[in-house]
Design a protein around this motif. Structure first.
Motif, PDB file in Angstrom:
ATOM      1  N   ALA A 289      46.173  25.675  59.495  1.00 48.80           N
ATOM      2  CA  ALA A 289      47.483  26.248  58.962  1.00 48.80           C
ATOM      3  C   ALA A 289      48.385  24.859  58.448  1.00 48.80           C
ATOM      4  N   GLU A 290      48.502  24.152  59.535  1.00 49.73           N
ATOM      5  CA  GLU A 290      49.447  23.000  59.117  1.00 49.73           C
ATOM      6  C   GLU A 290      48.527  22.042  57.816  1.00 49.73           C
ATOM      7  N   ASN A 291      47.006  21.973  58.009  1.00 44.56           N
ATOM      8  CA  ASN A 291      46.658  21.122  57.035  1.00 44.56           C
ATOM      9  C   ASN A 291      46.555  22.003  55.527  1.00 44.56           C
ATOM     10  N   MET A 292      46.514  23.162  55.785  1.00 42.90           N
ATOM     11  CA  MET A 292      46.745  23.815  54.372  1.00 42.90           C
ATOM     12  C   MET A 292      48.080  23.963  53.717  1.00 42.90           C
ATOM     13  N   ALA A 293      48.897  23.989  54.710  1.00 45.97           N
ATOM     14  CA  ALA A 293      50.602  23.641  54.185  1.00 45.97           C
ATOM     15  C   ALA A 293      50.539  22.389  53.497  1.00 45.97           C
ATOM     16  N   LEU A 294      50.049  21.397  54.162  1.00 46.89           N
ATOM     17  CA  LEU A 294      50.187  19.834  53.635  1.00 46.89           C
ATOM     18  C   LEU A 294      49.364  20.045  52.043  1.00 46.89           C
ATOM     19  N   LEU A 295      48.115  20.491  51.990  1.00 45.41           N
ATOM     20  CA  LEU A 295      47.513  20.737  50.637  1.00 45.41           C
ATOM     21  C   LEU A 295      48.367  21.379  49.723  1.00 45.41           C
ATOM     22  N   VAL A 296      48.942  22.557  49.969  1.00 43.30           N
ATOM     23  CA  VAL A 296      49.687  23.290  49.178  1.00 43.30           C
ATOM     24  C   VAL A 296      51.044  22.688  48.836  1.00 43.30           C
ATOM     25  N   ASN A 297      51.580  22.094  49.642  1.00 40.73           N
ATOM     26  CA  ASN A 297      52.937  21.147  49.400  1.00 40.73           C
ATOM     27  C   ASN A 297      52.336  20.014  48.223  1.00 40.73           C
ATOM     28  N   GLN A 298      51.422  19.425  48.542  1.00 41.55           N
ATOM     29  CA  GLN A 298      50.995  18.298  47.927  1.00 41.55           C
ATOM     30  C   GLN A 298      50.603  18.731  46.467  1.00 41.55           C
ATOM     31  N   LEU A 299      49.953  20.026  46.297  1.00 44.46           N
ATOM     32  CA  LEU A 299      49.620  20.481  44.997  1.00 44.46           C
ATOM     33  C   LEU A 299      50.831  20.800  44.183  1.00 44.46           C
ATOM     34  N   TYR A 300      51.947  21.385  44.874  1.00 42.93           N
ATOM     35  CA  TYR A 300      53.113  21.740  44.274  1.00 42.93           C
ATOM     36  C   TYR A 300      53.875  20.387  43.469  1.00 42.93           C
ATOM     37  N   GLU A 301      53.800  19.331  44.408  1.00 48.12           N
ATOM     38  CA  GLU A 301      54.245  18.190  44.070  1.00 48.12           C
ATOM     39  C   GLU A 301      53.611  17.388  42.819  1.00 48.12           C
ATOM     40  N   GLN A 302      52.266  17.688  42.780  1.00 53.72           N
ATOM     41  CA  GLN A 302      51.455  17.156  41.615  1.00 53.72           C
ATOM     42  C   GLN A 302      51.760  17.881  40.240  1.00 53.72           C
ATOM     43  N   LEU A 303      52.112  19.058  40.550  1.00 55.26           N
ATOM     44  CA  LEU A 303      52.220  20.070  39.353  1.00 55.26           C
ATOM     45  C   LEU A 303      53.536  19.947  38.745  1.00 55.26           C
ATOM     46  N   ILE A 304      54.604  19.035  39.142  1.00 50.99           N
ATOM     47  CA  ILE A 304      55.793  19.153  38.682  1.00 50.99           C
ATOM     48  C   ILE A 304      55.887  18.281  37.409  1.00 50.99           C
ATOM     49  N   GLY A 305      56.368  18.879  36.302  1.00 51.41           N
ATOM     50  CA  GLY A 305      56.475  18.479  35.035  1.00 51.41           C
ATOM     51  C   GLY A 305      55.006  19.025  34.460  1.00 51.41           C
TER      52      GLY A 305
END
Length: 185
Positions: free
Chosen positions: A59-75
């Motif tokens: 759960a913790e690592n998936m949260a890191l992945l999803v948060n990273q994805l959202y950051e990469q998709l900014i813009g």
């Protein structure tokens, strides 16, 4: 580490570090307790069993992945954002812990926190498709198709080390474009 100074977050952090060293599947309560220099029985204050511990790690690592994805998709938007999402999940080195074979994650979906993070990941696809396609049936079918393709490529690219990764990425990107073109028609 003294028992009175320990909490669940520290236990999960120690188990995560252990997973980096010995692999996710090899993590146990006993090994984590040894890492923390506590008795194995003390682990039950923080987790129910080894599966519960692994669920918390995922759960913790998936949260890191999803948060990273959202950051990469900014813009980014539309096809560019969807392609970036799929390329990152299929080929990215986003975690040393989480199995790239999401069937391994599926074993832990009965834990609310794992299911929540998995759903956050999965829900990114229809959100992005809605900016490209208005037909609800095509969005639903496209989500299934793209999710299966993305997760399948994640496993395939890691299990075929002799493949030309540059060519594999190029083919994957071209296939995404073809799938999106098919969905738009």
């Amino acid at each position: 580490m003294a028992q009175h100074a320990l909490d669940e977050a520290q236990v999960v952090a120690a188990a995560t570090e252990l997973a980096k060293q010995i692999g996710f599947e090899a993590v146990t309560l006993t090994k984590t307790a040894a890492q923390l220099a506590i008795q194995p029985q003390s682990m039950y204050r923080y987790v129910k069993n080894t599966d519960d511990l692994k669920g918390k790690i995922l759960a913790e690592n998936m949260a890191l992945l999803v948060n990273q994805l959202y950051e990469q998709l900014i813009g980014l938007s539309g096809e560019q954002a969807l392609t970036q999402l799929m390329m990152t999940v299929a080929f990215g080195e986003y975690t040393q812990i989480m199995p790239h074979d999401f069937a391994g994650v599926a074993k832990y979906l009965h834990y609310d926190a794992v299911r929540e993070q998995y759903n956050r990941l999965y829900e990114m696809i229809p959100r992005l498709l809605k900016s490209l396609i208005s037909d609800a049936d095509k969005i639903r079918r496209g989500t299934q198709l793209l999710a299966d393709y993305m997760l399948g490529e994640s496993v395939t690219s890691r299990n075929n080390e002799n493949d030309d990764l540059t060519q594999r990425r190029a083919d994957f990107s071209a296939n995404i474009a073809q799938i999106l073109a098919m969905l738009r028609n």
